[in-house]
Scaffold this motif. Structure first.
Motif, PDB file in Angstrom:
ATOM      1  N   LEU A   1      35.210 -17.446  64.344  1.00 53.09           N
ATOM      2  CA  LEU A   1      33.950 -17.901  63.756  1.00 53.09           C
ATOM      3  C   LEU A   1      33.972 -19.406  63.512  1.00 53.09           C
TER       4      LEU A   1
ATOM      5  N   ASP B   1      33.646 -21.151  66.801  1.00 55.28           N
ATOM      6  CA  ASP B   1      32.323 -20.957  67.398  1.00 55.28           C
ATOM      7  C   ASP B   1      31.259 -21.820  66.739  1.00 55.28           C
ATOM      8  N   VAL B   2      31.380 -22.007  65.422  1.00 56.21           N
ATOM      9  CA  VAL B   2      30.326 -22.683  64.667  1.00 56.21           C
ATOM     10  C   VAL B   2      30.583 -24.181  64.512  1.00 56.21           C
TER      11      VAL B   2
ATOM     12  N   GLU C   1      27.196 -26.241  58.945  1.00 60.73           N
ATOM     13  CA  GLU C   1      27.763 -25.260  59.879  1.00 60.73           C
ATOM     14  C   GLU C   1      28.118 -23.959  59.163  1.00 60.73           C
TER      15      GLU C   1
ATOM     16  N   LYS D   1      24.874 -22.082  58.497  1.00 62.10           N
ATOM     17  CA  LYS D   1      24.389 -21.394  59.704  1.00 62.10           C
ATOM     18  C   LYS D   1      25.191 -20.121  59.951  1.00 62.10           C
ATOM     19  N   LEU D   2      26.487 -20.193  59.754  1.00 60.32           N
ATOM     20  CA  LEU D   2      27.350 -19.039  59.962  1.00 60.32           C
ATOM     21  C   LEU D   2      26.963 -17.886  59.037  1.00 60.32           C
TER      22      LEU D   2
ATOM     23  N   SER E   1      23.321 -16.487  59.428  1.00 61.51           N
ATOM     24  CA  SER E   1      23.103 -15.670  60.635  1.00 61.51           C
ATOM     25  C   SER E   1      23.390 -14.185  60.373  1.00 61.51           C
TER      26      SER E   1
END
Length: 141
Positions: free
Chosen positions: A61, A64-65, A76, A79-80, A83
């Motif tokens: 994770l 990815d972010v 960031e 957003k993680l 989501s």
């Protein structure tokens, strides 16, 4: 540690480093920094108590972010989490406060220099969120 590195590199009689010695110096500094990061990450892993699968998922994770593989910003992180669990204003404010508190407790105050967490401190941050069941994240596991 820097003194140890400097002792390993032969300085010319002028007190300067030749180009090849400079490259050796940079390599030794990079190696020392990588060892420091590894020690901080190992300490965080032992501290937070996530199992290997959880650690791998969190690492994935994080990578990815995060725009950079070494640190993650609040935006960031937001957003993680948003989501998987939509965050309204109040939860966003609370998340920002928790993030800022983790910034103040960073295990390495020099890296990263901006308002971001390295992976070791991201693990500590996520442990805190899970322990308090922030936005019911623990139920999503």
């Amino acid at each position: 540690e820097l003194r140890s590195i400097l002792r390993q590199v032969e300085v010319e009689s002028t007190g300067k480093l030749g180009f090849s010695k400079y490259l050796t110096f940079l390599q030794l500094c990079t190696s020392a920094k990588e060892k420091s990061v590894a020690r901080r990450q190992q300490a965080a892993v032992e501290e937070v108590g996530f199992n290997q699968i959880e650690l791998q998922e969190l690492r994935d994770l994080f990578l990815d972010v995060a725009a950079r593989p070494t640190c993650i910003t609040f935006e960031e992180v937001w957003k993680l989490i948003n989501s998987t669990t939509p965050l309204g204003h109040n939860l966003t404010v609370e998340l920002q406060q928790i993030f800022n508190e983790q910034l103040m407790k960073r295990s390495d105050v020099h890296e990263p220099p901006e308002q971001a967490l390295d992976f070791a401190d991201f693990l500590r941050f996520m442990r805190r969120l899970m322990d308090m069941n922030f936005a019911k994240l623990a139920h999503d596991q």
